[in-house]
Design a protein around this motif. Sequence first.
Motif, PDB file in Angstrom:
ATOM      1  N   PHE A  23      39.739  29.481  37.213  1.00 21.21           N
ATOM      2  CA  PHE A  23      41.074  30.068  37.065  1.00 21.21           C
ATOM      3  C   PHE A  23      41.080  31.134  35.971  1.00 21.21           C
ATOM      4  N   ALA A  24      40.445  30.846  34.827  1.00 18.93           N
ATOM      5  CA  ALA A  24      40.394  31.811  33.727  1.00 18.93           C
ATOM      6  C   ALA A  24      39.644  33.068  34.140  1.00 18.93           C
ATOM      7  N   PHE A  25      38.551  32.915  34.851  1.00 18.36           N
ATOM      8  CA  PHE A  25      37.774  34.068  35.314  1.00 18.36           C
ATOM      9  C   PHE A  25      38.603  34.935  36.272  1.00 18.36           C
ATOM     10  N   ALA A  26      39.329  34.298  37.180  1.00 17.63           N
ATOM     11  CA  ALA A  26      40.189  35.043  38.111  1.00 17.63           C
ATOM     12  C   ALA A  26      41.323  35.738  37.363  1.00 17.63           C
ATOM     13  N   ALA A  27      41.905  35.070  36.370  1.00 18.78           N
ATOM     14  CA  ALA A  27      42.998  35.674  35.594  1.00 18.78           C
ATOM     15  C   ALA A  27      42.499  36.888  34.811  1.00 18.78           C
ATOM     16  N   LEU A  28      41.315  36.804  34.229  1.00 15.76           N
ATOM     17  CA  LEU A  28      40.746  37.952  33.504  1.00 15.76           C
ATOM     18  C   LEU A  28      40.492  39.132  34.447  1.00 15.76           C
ATOM     19  N   GLY A  29      40.018  38.837  35.633  1.00 14.39           N
ATOM     20  CA  GLY A  29      39.818  39.900  36.618  1.00 14.39           C
ATOM     21  C   GLY A  29      41.122  40.582  36.992  1.00 14.39           C
ATOM     22  N   LEU A  30      42.172  39.802  37.178  1.00 16.33           N
ATOM     23  CA  LEU A  30      43.483  40.374  37.503  1.00 16.33           C
ATOM     24  C   LEU A  30      44.037  41.191  36.335  1.00 16.33           C
ATOM     25  N   LEU A  31      43.854  40.723  35.103  1.00  8.65           N
ATOM     26  CA  LEU A  31      44.308  41.479  33.939  1.00  8.65           C
ATOM     27  C   LEU A  31      43.571  42.808  33.815  1.00  8.65           C
ATOM     28  N   ALA A  32      42.269  42.816  34.082  1.00  9.28           N
ATOM     29  CA  ALA A  32      41.498  44.057  34.030  1.00  9.28           C
ATOM     30  C   ALA A  32      41.987  45.035  35.102  1.00  9.28           C
ATOM     31  N   ALA A  33      42.264  44.526  36.286  1.00 11.23           N
ATOM     32  CA  ALA A  33      42.778  45.390  37.354  1.00 11.23           C
ATOM     33  C   ALA A  33      44.159  45.921  37.008  1.00 11.23           C
ATOM     34  N   LEU A  34      44.999  45.089  36.414  1.00 12.60           N
ATOM     35  CA  LEU A  34      46.335  45.517  36.009  1.00 12.60           C
ATOM     36  C   LEU A  34      46.266  46.578  34.921  1.00 12.60           C
ATOM     37  N   ASP A  35      45.360  46.413  33.966  1.00  9.50           N
ATOM     38  CA  ASP A  35      45.190  47.400  32.903  1.00  9.50           C
ATOM     39  C   ASP A  35      44.765  48.747  33.492  1.00  9.50           C
ATOM     40  N   GLY A  36      43.838  48.731  34.434  1.00 10.42           N
ATOM     41  CA  GLY A  36      43.415  49.970  35.083  1.00 10.42           C
ATOM     42  C   GLY A  36      44.547  50.638  35.850  1.00 10.42           C
TER      43      GLY A  36
END
Length: 127
Positions: A23-36
């Motif tokens: 879950f944490a790994f998926a959340a970090l991926g989504l945050l990186a995509a949102l930042d971009g």
Amino acid sequence: MLRINPARDGFTLLETLIAVGIFAFAALGLLAALDGAVSAAVMVQRQAAVRGQIESLTARMAVGPFQEGSTNVMINGVEYEQEIAREELRSRDNTILPGYWRLRVVAKWNEGGQEQEWTVSHLEYFP
């Protein structure tokens, strides 16, 4: 008869840690995509503002009579250089066509640590 194994009544600590890690790994991926996506949206918005300001400055310059020279103005962190100069055009038989002016606007700003520059230039006829 239903038999319940008391040793397997719930999740083990290892299973829970693995699930939380995924879950944490998926959340970090989504945050990186949102930042971009946010930084791209900010860049597009800034470029639209610069484009609109260039159009506005060019339209104001196009109202004659013209006078040669250049001016610099800073608007919202963007430096705009406006230049008006006579342009010597020649016809096919090599005669000079008077009354043409070159209007030029250069926008310079810093975006993402890189210098950006846009130039718009066109001719106006004003005898």
